[in-house]
Design a protein around this motif. Sequence first.
Motif: not given
Length: 342
Positions: A99-106, A146-154, A196-207
């Motif tokens: 979620p956007f609120g869990e992504i640091a500025a850097d 590129a046209y449609r934003g989705v949650p968790l990938q801001s 999906f195996s190496w992305v920085l993820s803070r989701l509880p389950r595998h992306a």
Amino acid sequence: MGRHQHARTIVVTGASAGIGRAAARAFADRGDRVALLARGTVGLDAAARDVADRGGTPLAVEVDVADAAAVEAAADRVEDALGPIDVWVNVAFTSVFAPFGEIAADEFERVTRVAYLGYVHGTMAALRRMRPRGAGAVVQVGSALAYRGVPLQSAYCGAKHAIQGFTESLRCELLHERSGVHVTMVQMPAVNTPQFSWVLSRLPRHAQPVPPIYQPEVAADAVLHAADHPERREYWVGASTVGTLVANALAPGLLDRYLARTGYDAQQASAPRRPDRPVNLWEPADGPAGHDYGAHGVFDDRSRTRAPQVWASRHHAALGALAGAVAGLGVGVAAWRRAAAG
């Protein structure tokens, strides 16, 4: 697709894995000279072997596309070793699933520098060489996002939207100049890549990519076609891409609510996220201690090897003529019926 009469010099960023890796292999199948730009030596070396084994001429260049000067130096090295660049394919990216609120500025800035500015840097380097020659093509590998934003990938969606706007501006400028250089964009569906195996993820389950999922070779085939036919402004790959873009154009508010309801669960597999998984945001996952991830991710058993919709994207003119003929036939039949009734 068969071999070209003359081998071309192709640059592929993000060439060590995923769509970039699959595209590099496909260009090599045609005997092209393929410059492979990416971070991480393990994947790069394996990609170079792929190209050589398939009949192409490889050049592996380790580079972080977030560094404009390094990308420019890489372009010089490519032309010194392989000759003038004919096609530049921008693929490299990184992302954060949270979620956007869990992504640091850097972290947000890092995604933007790689996934958006990396495309800008690559395009700048390509055009500095192509514009004076009046020939060449830049292929931007995009996404339905590129046209449609989705949650968790801001961060990722923001970068893809930025690429879309940047590419449209550049295309207008090239048309104004009557340049022989073309830029096109290929909007991809969900693809089974290692990200999906190496992305920085803070989701509880595998992306995971949102089904339906396509294999990287489907994406690579579309990249090759775009490189051969860059006059088209963009290509849509996969029925899911078409459906998403049409739904967003017709009912974006309804799609907001649908994604708010389904988007969290759809982007997570059933298995929990491993705490020791690699993360490639700051350092390559395939560094000296890593391994070659190849083109495919872990969703082979759920991925499609064909996308019939791609034919429609390539032959939109023929389909338009057919639709016009059908419409004309309908008008003719209606007129005949009116005449017969009169």
